[in-house]
Design a protein around this motif. Structure first.
Motif, PDB file in Angstrom:
ATOM      1  N   UNK A  52       0.851  -1.190   0.000  1.00 19.88           N
ATOM      2  CA  UNK A  52       0.000   0.000   0.000  1.00 19.88           C
ATOM      3  C   UNK A  52       0.885   1.237   0.000  1.00 19.88           C
ATOM      4  N   UNK A  53       0.261   2.362  -0.346  1.00 16.65           N
ATOM      5  CA  UNK A  53       0.953   3.648  -0.310  1.00 16.65           C
ATOM      6  C   UNK A  53       0.059   4.664   0.383  1.00 16.65           C
ATOM      7  N   UNK A  54       0.689   5.685   0.938  1.00 16.68           N
ATOM      8  CA  UNK A  54      -0.031   6.723   1.667  1.00 16.68           C
ATOM      9  C   UNK A  54       0.418   8.095   1.173  1.00 16.68           C
ATOM     10  N   UNK A  55      -0.515   9.001   1.021  1.00 14.66           N
ATOM     11  CA  UNK A  55      -0.197  10.377   0.670  1.00 14.66           C
ATOM     12  C   UNK A  55      -0.561  11.311   1.809  1.00 14.66           C
ATOM     13  N   UNK A  56       0.299  12.282   2.152  1.00 14.21           N
ATOM     14  CA  UNK A  56       0.005  13.256   3.204  1.00 14.21           C
ATOM     15  C   UNK A  56      -0.811  14.414   2.638  1.00 14.21           C
ATOM     16  N   UNK A  57      -0.836  15.542   3.332  1.00 18.96           N
ATOM     17  CA  UNK A  57      -1.491  16.735   2.792  1.00 18.96           C
ATOM     18  C   UNK A  57      -0.926  17.039   1.407  1.00 18.96           C
ATOM     19  N   UNK A  58      -1.788  17.456   0.506  1.00 23.96           N
ATOM     20  CA  UNK A  58      -1.489  17.743  -0.899  1.00 23.96           C
ATOM     21  C   UNK A  58      -1.441  16.482  -1.754  1.00 23.96           C
ATOM     22  N   UNK A  59      -1.480  15.309  -1.122  1.00 21.28           N
ATOM     23  CA  UNK A  59      -1.611  14.073  -1.871  1.00 21.28           C
ATOM     24  C   UNK A  59      -0.297  13.433  -2.268  1.00 21.28           C
ATOM     25  N   UNK A  60      -0.373  12.151  -2.584  1.00 23.92           N
ATOM     26  CA  UNK A  60       0.799  11.424  -3.076  1.00 23.92           C
ATOM     27  C   UNK A  60       1.346  12.078  -4.337  1.00 23.92           C
ATOM     28  N   UNK A  61       0.458  12.613  -5.168  1.00 23.40           N
ATOM     29  CA  UNK A  61       0.876  13.264  -6.418  1.00 23.40           C
ATOM     30  C   UNK A  61       1.205  14.744  -6.216  1.00 23.40           C
ATOM     31  N   UNK A  62       0.877  15.294  -5.050  1.00 22.97           N
ATOM     32  CA  UNK A  62       1.172  16.698  -4.784  1.00 22.97           C
ATOM     33  C   UNK A  62       0.348  17.657  -5.603  1.00 22.97           C
ATOM     34  N   UNK A  63      -0.890  17.282  -5.917  1.00 23.73           N
ATOM     35  CA  UNK A  63      -1.693  18.077  -6.836  1.00 23.73           C
ATOM     36  C   UNK A  63      -2.679  19.009  -6.149  1.00 23.73           C
ATOM     37  N   UNK A  64      -2.831  18.922  -4.834  1.00 26.65           N
ATOM     38  CA  UNK A  64      -3.821  19.744  -4.141  1.00 26.65           C
ATOM     39  C   UNK A  64      -3.169  21.031  -3.655  1.00 26.65           C
ATOM     40  N   UNK A  65      -3.742  22.155  -4.064  1.00 25.07           N
ATOM     41  CA  UNK A  65      -3.094  23.445  -3.931  1.00 25.07           C
ATOM     42  C   UNK A  65      -3.086  24.012  -2.515  1.00 25.07           C
ATOM     43  N   UNK A  66      -4.213  23.965  -1.809  1.00 27.47           N
ATOM     44  CA  UNK A  66      -4.364  24.810  -0.631  1.00 27.47           C
ATOM     45  C   UNK A  66      -4.686  23.992   0.610  1.00 27.47           C
ATOM     46  N   UNK A  67      -4.748  24.682   1.752  1.00 23.26           N
ATOM     47  CA  UNK A  67      -5.147  24.056   2.998  1.00 23.26           C
ATOM     48  C   UNK A  67      -6.604  23.611   2.923  1.00 23.26           C
ATOM     49  N   UNK A  68      -6.892  22.491   3.570  1.00 25.23           N
ATOM     50  CA  UNK A  68      -8.242  21.933   3.626  1.00 25.23           C
ATOM     51  C   UNK A  68      -8.798  21.612   2.237  1.00 25.23           C
ATOM     52  N   UNK A  69      -7.913  21.298   1.299  1.00 26.38           N
ATOM     53  CA  UNK A  69      -8.303  20.719   0.015  1.00 26.38           C
ATOM     54  C   UNK A  69      -7.913  19.248   0.100  1.00 26.38           C
ATOM     55  N   UNK A  70      -8.905  18.402   0.229  1.00 20.04           N
ATOM     56  CA  UNK A  70      -8.665  17.013   0.593  1.00 20.04           C
ATOM     57  C   UNK A  70      -8.397  16.118  -0.615  1.00 20.04           C
ATOM     58  N   UNK A  71      -7.746  15.004  -0.337  1.00 19.99           N
ATOM     59  CA  UNK A  71      -7.452  13.991  -1.352  1.00 19.99           C
ATOM     60  C   UNK A  71      -8.211  12.716  -0.999  1.00 19.99           C
ATOM     61  N   UNK A  72      -8.808  12.084  -1.976  1.00 17.26           N
ATOM     62  CA  UNK A  72      -9.555  10.848  -1.748  1.00 17.26           C
ATOM     63  C   UNK A  72      -8.627   9.639  -1.837  1.00 17.26           C
ATOM     64  N   UNK A  73      -9.038   8.547  -1.209  1.00 16.70           N
ATOM     65  CA  UNK A  73      -8.326   7.277  -1.387  1.00 16.70           C
ATOM     66  C   UNK A  73      -8.417   6.852  -2.848  1.00 16.70           C
ATOM     67  N   UNK A  74      -7.453   6.035  -3.275  1.00 17.22           N
ATOM     68  CA  UNK A  74      -7.391   5.675  -4.694  1.00 17.22           C
ATOM     69  C   UNK A  74      -6.744   4.293  -4.824  1.00 17.22           C
ATOM     70  N   UNK A  75      -6.683   3.828  -6.049  1.00 18.49           N
ATOM     71  CA  UNK A  75      -5.945   2.603  -6.386  1.00 18.49           C
ATOM     72  C   UNK A  75      -4.878   2.977  -7.409  1.00 18.49           C
ATOM     73  N   UNK A  76      -3.641   2.573  -7.152  1.00 19.99           N
ATOM     74  CA  UNK A  76      -2.585   2.860  -8.115  1.00 19.99           C
ATOM     75  C   UNK A  76      -2.859   2.083  -9.396  1.00 19.99           C
ATOM     76  N   UNK A  77      -2.950   2.766 -10.556  1.00 25.48           N
ATOM     77  CA  UNK A  77      -3.352   2.086 -11.788  1.00 25.48           C
ATOM     78  C   UNK A  77      -2.325   1.086 -12.305  1.00 25.48           C
ATOM     79  N   UNK A  78      -1.057   1.251 -11.948  1.00 23.60           N
ATOM     80  CA  UNK A  78      -0.018   0.329 -12.429  1.00 23.60           C
ATOM     81  C   UNK A  78       0.215  -0.828 -11.475  1.00 23.60           C
ATOM     82  N   UNK A  79       0.244  -0.523 -10.184  1.00 29.59           N
ATOM     83  CA  UNK A  79       0.574  -1.551  -9.200  1.00 29.59           C
ATOM     84  C   UNK A  79      -0.658  -2.250  -8.637  1.00 29.59           C
ATOM     85  N   UNK A  80      -1.805  -1.598  -8.756  1.00 27.12           N
ATOM     86  CA  UNK A  80      -3.034  -2.181  -8.249  1.00 27.12           C
ATOM     87  C   UNK A  80      -3.141  -2.185  -6.733  1.00 27.12           C
ATOM     88  N   UNK A  81      -2.322  -1.388  -6.065  1.00 24.18           N
ATOM     89  CA  UNK A  81      -2.342  -1.332  -4.601  1.00 24.18           C
ATOM     90  C   UNK A  81      -3.181  -0.144  -4.139  1.00 24.18           C
TER      91      UNK A  81
END
Length: 398
Positions: A52-81
């Motif tokens: 499994x993998x975990x993303x902190x604030x701003x997400x594993x991909x770092x795409x969320x710009x501001x405070x209190x902009x949340x990231x949803x759980x996901x499935x990695x498309x390549x690894x399936x985790x």
């Protein structure tokens, strides 16, 4: 030099305890190896069972710009985790999340500042790992602000997601060192290990950030080392009506930006109040027009901080005092200026954001008190800095 991830990948003996373990990785965009391979890909390629993998604030991909902009759980498309979010419906790992792995690798690039939420994410992970009898390894990375310590310590009862524990704003530790202090301070019974860096010199060339490593944003607005050095001060702008430069190409590298303030006049008042506090950097008057966020579409006068190149003096630059002095100068020039922003900040609804950021109301009270002088704040901060320096001495590894 080698970061923790690079040492782990290079040394089969270091990796041996991972054999037969389901491993989770806590990462973001700056979680890369020396050749810029993302740690997730590098660990998989090394044969480690990443479950499994975990993303902190701003997400594993770092795409969320501001405070209190949340990231949803996901499935990695390549690894399936599963990719779990620690800044979404929850900020503390749940039972399901902890059950996904036996051992958690924490590989987040930090900025060396209490309010940068990756510090709190580490504490929450350690706490849950102790509860669920899991192991946590920190793959250590540099503190780009180096060893300097600065600011008021968080007061009891003022804990929040941007205030994990009683430490000053600029804490001077790596994440690996911080984990050791957390374990001791909170009495955590957890299997904790640090894969230390090799050759990191916090007081050597780069003053914390090694000259031979590329800087990659750990969050969208952490664009360079100048920002990392200034952040322990400029982050306080998030609790004000002043622009911190979001919506521009140099966020969190200005003392302030506003359409109704004279930057040159503020600077002159700062130099009158405490001429020694702006040391160690250059301040440059500039203008910008944010494309979004505070004062969007309005021309703002600002003071840009240059804690870099020939203008940077590592031993004298004090960003928290510098930013505090800017607030004080604005209040002296404009006693009724609506400085403090009243809004929900990092899930705290009942306290002013500036107080959440500073771990208590002391800074705001000092700014607003017409009789309070720079020496008063300096005395309080110096006490807290001295006490913190003594507390962390046993945990310094470099």
């Amino acid at each position: 030099m080698k970061f923790g991830i690079d040492r782990l990948l290079a040394d089969r003996e270091l990796r041996k305890p991972l054999d037969g373990k389901r491993v989770a990785l806590v990462a973001h965009p700056a979680s890369v190896t020396a050749d810029l391979t993302h740690s997730l890909d590098a660990l998989v390629a090394a044969g480690i069972d990443i479950a499994s993998a975990f993303g902190p604030q701003h997400g594993l991909k770092g795409d969320k710009q501001d405070n209190m902009v949340e990231t949803a759980d996901d499935i990695d498309p390549r690894l399936g985790i599963p990719v779990f979010s620690l800044y979404g419906e929850v900020r503390r790992p749940t039972e399901e999340m902890m059950a996904s792995a036996d051992l958690f690798l924490f590989d987040l690039q930090d900025l060396g500042c209490r309010i940068y939420t990756f510090v709190t994410t580490l504490l929450y992970l350690l706490d849950e790992a102790a509860r669920h009898k899991k192991s946590v390894w920190v793959l250590d990375r540099p503190n780009p602000a180096g060893r300097p310590i600065e600011g008021l310590s968080l007061l009891p009862g003022q804990e929040s997601f941007v205030g994990a524990a009683p430490m000053p704003m600029r804490h001077g530790l790596t994440m690996g060192e911080m984990g050791h202090w957390f374990v001791e301070h909170f009495g955590l019974d957890v299997d904790y290990r640090v894969i230390a860096m090799e050759g990191w010199q916090p007081d050597g060339p780069g003053h914390g950030w090694p000259d031979d490593r590329i800087w990659i944003n750990p969050s969208p607005n952490a664009a360079n080392v100048n920002m990392a050095r200034a952040y322990a001060g400029t982050v306080m702008l998030e609790g004000t009506t002043l622009s911190e430069g979001r919506g521009t190409t140099r966020p969190l590298e200005v003392l302030f930006g506003a359409p109704d303030l004279d930057a040159a006049a503020v600077r002159a008042e700062m130099e009158r109040l405490a001429p020694e506090w702006p040391a160690g950097c250059a301040l440059r008057e500039c203008w910008f027009e944010p494309t979004f966020h505070k004062h969007a579409g309005k021309l703002c006068n600002a003071l840009m901080i240059h804690a870099e190149g020939p203008f940077y003096a590592h031993d004298t630059f004090r960003p928290w005092r510098l930013q505090s002095l800017a607030f004080k100068a604005i209040r002296r020039l404009h006693p009724d200026y609506p400085l403090w922003r009243d809004f929900a900040y990092e899930y705290e609804l009942d306290r002013l954001a500036i107080d959440v950021i500073n771990g208590g109301p002391t800074l705001r009270t000092w700014v607003d008190d017409p009789d309070a002088e720079p020496a008063d704040l300096d005395q309080l901060a110096a006490r807290d800095e001295r006490q913190w320096r003594e507390k962390i001495a046993p945990y310094l590894r470099y």
